[in-house]
Design a protein around this motif. Structure first.
Motif, mmCIF file in Angstrom:
data_model
loop_
_atom_site.group_PDB
_atom_site.id
_atom_site.type_symbol
_atom_site.label_atom_id
_atom_site.label_comp_id
_atom_site.label_asym_id
_atom_site.label_seq_id
_atom_site.Cartn_x
_atom_site.Cartn_y
_atom_site.Cartn_z
ATOM 1 N N VAL A 151 133.660 93.098 78.865
ATOM 2 C CA VAL A 151 132.965 93.179 77.594
ATOM 3 C C VAL A 151 133.390 94.671 76.947
ATOM 4 O O VAL A 151 133.702 94.824 75.755
ATOM 5 N N GLN A 152 133.451 95.675 77.785
ATOM 6 C CA GLN A 152 133.802 96.900 77.558
ATOM 7 C C GLN A 152 135.289 96.999 77.088
ATOM 8 O O GLN A 152 136.026 97.589 75.977
ATOM 9 N N ARG A 173 123.533 103.946 79.738
ATOM 10 C CA ARG A 173 122.719 103.299 78.671
ATOM 11 C C ARG A 173 123.380 101.746 78.293
ATOM 12 O O ARG A 173 122.358 100.970 78.171
ATOM 13 N N LEU A 174 124.475 101.559 78.292
ATOM 14 C CA LEU A 174 124.974 100.174 77.950
ATOM 15 C C LEU A 174 124.679 99.306 79.130
ATOM 16 O O LEU A 174 124.220 98.427 78.751
ATOM 17 N N GLY A 185 137.332 103.946 75.677
ATOM 18 C CA GLY A 185 138.218 103.969 76.790
ATOM 19 C C GLY A 185 137.640 104.900 77.997
ATOM 20 O O GLY A 185 137.574 104.483 79.037
ATOM 21 N N MET A 186 136.998 105.887 77.475
ATOM 22 C CA MET A 186 136.357 106.850 78.618
ATOM 23 C C MET A 186 135.135 105.979 79.130
ATOM 24 O O MET A 186 134.820 106.140 80.155
ATOM 25 N N VAL A 187 134.363 105.452 78.359
ATOM 26 C CA VAL A 187 132.901 104.791 78.771
ATOM 27 C C VAL A 187 133.406 103.359 79.576
ATOM 28 O O VAL A 187 132.949 103.243 80.637
ATOM 29 N N LEU A 188 134.649 102.937 79.354
ATOM 30 C CA LEU A 188 134.985 101.803 80.188
ATOM 31 C C LEU A 188 135.292 102.600 81.629
ATOM 32 O O LEU A 188 135.020 101.719 82.483
ATOM 33 N N LEU A 189 136.107 103.566 81.671
ATOM 34 C CA LEU A 189 136.304 104.047 82.958
ATOM 35 C C LEU A 189 135.078 104.400 83.898
ATOM 36 O O LEU A 189 134.882 104.021 84.946
ATOM 37 N N ALA A 190 134.096 105.158 82.979
ATOM 38 C CA ALA A 190 132.754 105.590 83.553
ATOM 39 C C ALA A 190 131.864 103.996 84.168
ATOM 40 O O ALA A 190 131.373 104.035 85.068
ATOM 41 N N ARG A 191 132.173 102.945 83.219
ATOM 42 C CA ARG A 191 131.578 101.990 83.693
ATOM 43 C C ARG A 191 132.086 101.007 84.879
ATOM 44 O O ARG A 191 131.470 100.388 85.540
ATOM 45 N N MET A 192 133.275 101.305 84.867
ATOM 46 C CA MET A 192 134.005 100.624 86.363
ATOM 47 C C MET A 192 133.718 101.395 87.559
ATOM 48 O O MET A 192 134.106 100.887 88.511
ATOM 49 N N ILE A 238 129.676 110.882 78.210
ATOM 50 C CA ILE A 238 130.276 109.685 78.630
ATOM 51 C C ILE A 238 129.544 108.693 79.660
ATOM 52 O O ILE A 238 129.265 107.737 79.442
ATOM 53 N N ASN A 239 129.118 109.360 80.717
ATOM 54 C CA ASN A 239 128.500 108.863 81.904
ATOM 55 C C ASN A 239 126.988 108.220 81.310
ATOM 56 O O ASN A 239 126.538 107.317 81.553
#
Length: 107
Positions: free
Chosen positions: A29-30, A14-15, A75-82, A8-9
């Motif tokens: 955006v996420q 990458r994003l 959703g997990m990627v959103l949490l990681a991006r935050m 996920i991280n």
């Protein structure tokens, strides 16, 4: 296999490396992407039930499961991006839910 949160991280990094947006705009955006994925799981469920008269039975329940996995991953990627430690944040949240909702019922 890599740890779930390591994957996920890596996806989040990458994003972020490809985004022209900064800070909270990336998060927004996420969030929009998450909403898109929720729509796809809804579309798949409607298709699995054959409730779209134009498309009929266009999806299987396996499609619904796959789309649900996309929702969870997004959703997990959103949490990681935050930022912060998404694993710790998620596990603490899950413990709070368990404490609230999995208490033995009083008879």
């Amino acid at each position: 296999m890599e740890d779930t949160w390591d994957i996920i991280n890596s996806l989040a990094a990458r994003l972020d490396s490809r985004s022209t947006r900064r800070g909270e705009e990336r998060w927004l955006v996420q969030i929009v992407k998450l909403q898109e994925e929720v729509g796809e799981v809804a579309e798949a469920a409607i298709g699995a039930l054959g409730e779209n008269p134009r498309k009929g039975f266009s999806h299987s329940w396996d499609d619904v499961r796959a789309e649900a996995c996309d929702v969870i991953t997004t959703g997990m990627v959103l949490l990681a991006r935050m930022g912060g430690d998404p694993r710790r944040l998620f596990e603490e949240h899950l413990r709070r839910l368990a404490a609230r909702d999995l208490r033995p019922e009083r008879g």
